[in-house]
Design a protein around this motif. Structure first.
Motif, PDB file in Angstrom:
ATOM      1  N   GLU A  25       0.927  -1.605  -0.002  1.00  0.00           N
ATOM      2  CA  GLU A  25      -0.020   0.139   0.240  1.00  0.00           C
ATOM      3  C   GLU A  25       0.848   1.344  -0.392  1.00  0.00           C
ATOM      4  O   GLU A  25       0.345   2.173  -0.427  1.00  0.00           O
ATOM      5  CB  GLU A  25      -0.547  -0.359   1.309  1.00  0.00           C
ATOM      6  CG  GLU A  25      -1.423  -1.085   1.557  1.00  0.00           C
ATOM      7  CD  GLU A  25      -2.836  -1.385   2.036  1.00  0.00           C
ATOM      8  OE1 GLU A  25      -3.491  -1.584   2.652  1.00  0.00           O
ATOM      9  OE2 GLU A  25      -2.255  -1.057   3.430  1.00  0.00           O
ATOM     10  N   PHE A  26       1.975   1.487   0.585  1.00  0.00           N
ATOM     11  CA  PHE A  26       3.271   2.598   0.663  1.00  0.00           C
ATOM     12  C   PHE A  26       2.679   2.778  -0.213  1.00  0.00           C
ATOM     13  O   PHE A  26       3.732   3.853  -1.701  1.00  0.00           O
ATOM     14  CB  PHE A  26       4.097   1.942   2.078  1.00  0.00           C
ATOM     15  CG  PHE A  26       4.777   2.843   1.571  1.00  0.00           C
ATOM     16  CD1 PHE A  26       4.865   4.322   2.358  1.00  0.00           C
ATOM     17  CD2 PHE A  26       6.154   2.526   1.388  1.00  0.00           C
ATOM     18  CE1 PHE A  26       6.022   5.163   1.882  1.00  0.00           C
ATOM     19  CE2 PHE A  26       7.596   3.338   1.625  1.00  0.00           C
ATOM     20  CZ  PHE A  26       7.239   4.770   2.053  1.00  0.00           C
ATOM     21  N   GLY A  27       3.250   1.733  -1.395  1.00  0.00           N
ATOM     22  CA  GLY A  27       4.261   2.012  -2.937  1.00  0.00           C
ATOM     23  C   GLY A  27       3.228   2.682  -3.622  1.00  0.00           C
ATOM     24  O   GLY A  27       3.779   3.390  -4.739  1.00  0.00           O
ATOM     25  N   THR A  38      11.087   1.855  -7.359  1.00  0.00           N
ATOM     26  CA  THR A  38      10.899   0.655  -7.901  1.00  0.00           C
ATOM     27  C   THR A  38       9.862  -0.064  -6.712  1.00  0.00           C
ATOM     28  O   THR A  38      10.574   0.341  -5.577  1.00  0.00           O
ATOM     29  CB  THR A  38      12.355   0.089  -8.113  1.00  0.00           C
ATOM     30  OG1 THR A  38      12.840   0.247  -7.327  1.00  0.00           O
ATOM     31  CG2 THR A  38      12.622   1.209  -9.300  1.00  0.00           C
ATOM     32  N   GLU A  39      10.066  -1.498  -6.882  1.00  0.00           N
ATOM     33  CA  GLU A  39       9.622  -1.959  -5.837  1.00  0.00           C
ATOM     34  C   GLU A  39      10.974  -1.896  -4.430  1.00  0.00           C
ATOM     35  O   GLU A  39      10.729  -2.507  -3.568  1.00  0.00           O
ATOM     36  CB  GLU A  39       9.110  -3.453  -6.114  1.00  0.00           C
ATOM     37  CG  GLU A  39       7.802  -4.067  -6.316  1.00  0.00           C
ATOM     38  CD  GLU A  39       6.519  -2.961  -5.974  1.00  0.00           C
ATOM     39  OE1 GLU A  39       6.039  -3.137  -4.657  1.00  0.00           O
ATOM     40  OE2 GLU A  39       5.516  -2.215  -6.635  1.00  0.00           O
ATOM     41  N   LYS A  40      11.504  -2.725  -5.608  1.00  0.00           N
ATOM     42  CA  LYS A  40      13.307  -2.551  -4.508  1.00  0.00           C
ATOM     43  C   LYS A  40      13.436  -1.600  -3.760  1.00  0.00           C
ATOM     44  O   LYS A  40      13.677  -1.021  -2.412  1.00  0.00           O
ATOM     45  CB  LYS A  40      14.238  -2.360  -5.409  1.00  0.00           C
ATOM     46  CG  LYS A  40      15.653  -2.937  -4.434  1.00  0.00           C
ATOM     47  CD  LYS A  40      16.667  -2.888  -4.972  1.00  0.00           C
ATOM     48  CE  LYS A  40      18.103  -3.127  -4.777  1.00  0.00           C
ATOM     49  NZ  LYS A  40      19.031  -3.130  -5.439  1.00  0.00           N
ATOM     50  N   GLU A  44      12.308  -0.711   0.474  1.00  0.00           N
ATOM     51  CA  GLU A  44      14.251   0.688   0.673  1.00  0.00           C
ATOM     52  C   GLU A  44      13.627   1.648   2.260  1.00  0.00           C
ATOM     53  O   GLU A  44      14.456   2.020   3.092  1.00  0.00           O
ATOM     54  CB  GLU A  44      15.329   0.910  -0.010  1.00  0.00           C
ATOM     55  CG  GLU A  44      15.616  -0.468  -0.414  1.00  0.00           C
ATOM     56  CD  GLU A  44      16.237  -0.178  -1.788  1.00  0.00           C
ATOM     57  OE1 GLU A  44      16.805   0.868  -1.982  1.00  0.00           O
ATOM     58  OE2 GLU A  44      18.219  -0.988  -1.820  1.00  0.00           O
ATOM     59  N   LEU A  45      12.665   2.098   1.509  1.00  0.00           N
ATOM     60  CA  LEU A  45      11.990   3.170   2.421  1.00  0.00           C
ATOM     61  C   LEU A  45      11.207   2.938   2.751  1.00  0.00           C
ATOM     62  O   LEU A  45      11.042   3.815   4.065  1.00  0.00           O
ATOM     63  CB  LEU A  45      11.116   4.344   1.234  1.00  0.00           C
ATOM     64  CG  LEU A  45      11.436   4.301  -0.220  1.00  0.00           C
ATOM     65  CD1 LEU A  45      10.685   5.068  -0.851  1.00  0.00           C
ATOM     66  CD2 LEU A  45      12.998   6.321   0.453  1.00  0.00           C
ATOM     67  N   ALA A  59       8.920  10.111   3.643  1.00  0.00           N
ATOM     68  CA  ALA A  59       9.183   9.099   2.991  1.00  0.00           C
ATOM     69  C   ALA A  59       8.905  10.127   1.442  1.00  0.00           C
ATOM     70  O   ALA A  59       9.984   9.846   1.078  1.00  0.00           O
ATOM     71  CB  ALA A  59       8.707   7.714   2.850  1.00  0.00           C
ATOM     72  N   ALA A  60       7.899  10.142   1.001  1.00  0.00           N
ATOM     73  CA  ALA A  60       7.651  10.883   0.044  1.00  0.00           C
ATOM     74  C   ALA A  60       8.540  12.184   0.227  1.00  0.00           C
ATOM     75  O   ALA A  60       8.600  12.334  -1.478  1.00  0.00           O
ATOM     76  CB  ALA A  60       6.345  11.309   0.314  1.00  0.00           C
TER      77      ALA A  60
END
Length: 138
Positions: A25-27, A38-40, A44-45, A59-60
């Motif tokens: 959901e964060f992504g 990216t998913e990676k 990491e975030l 993070a944003a």
């Protein structure tokens, strides 16, 4: 009514209302704000299995992509290799190969969903530029 705020997006994606987002959901939330991690990078975030609103905002705000132009360029380079006729289009099986085997590899389910939504011409070929725009909006 203007653009949705970070709070609006967070609340919309916090389906269970527990005040946190899963990493998936964060992504989605970052992408809804126009970021293209990216998913990676999403993993990491995310500092844990769940992300609070404050962590999401931080993070944003701190997310610095290499730039959309870099990602667009990489996508275009990946796709045009399969555009043998220089028509600006790619056949679905070739796009499936790219999505399933190159870069951030997608699952069969993710690939199927993207191909279902892919912009196709009357011959069933996928327009490369329209596909890139679609992928960047995800």
């Amino acid at each position: 009514m203007g653009e949705p705020t970070a709070k609006d997006i967070f609340e919309l994606l916090d389906a269970d209302g527990d005040g946190s987002l899963s990493v998936e959901e964060f992504g989605r939330a970052l992408r809804a704000l126009g970021k293209v991690p990216t998913e990676k990078e999403v993993k990491e975030l995310a500092t844990s299995e769940t992300v609070t609103f404050d962590e999401f905002k931080q993070a944003a705000a701190s997310y610095k992509a290499d730039g959309n132009s870099s990602m667009v360029s990489e996508l275009r380079d990946s796709f045009v290799v399969f555009d043998r006729e220089n028509s600006g289009c790619i056949a679905e099986p070739e796009l499936r190969f790219v999505l399933s085997n190159m870069g951030d590899v997608l699952s069969d389910t993710e690939t199927d969903q993207i191909l279902k939504d892919a912009p196709k011409n009357k011959h069933g070929e996928i327009n490369i530029e329209a596909m890139i725009k679609m992928l960047m909006a995800m």
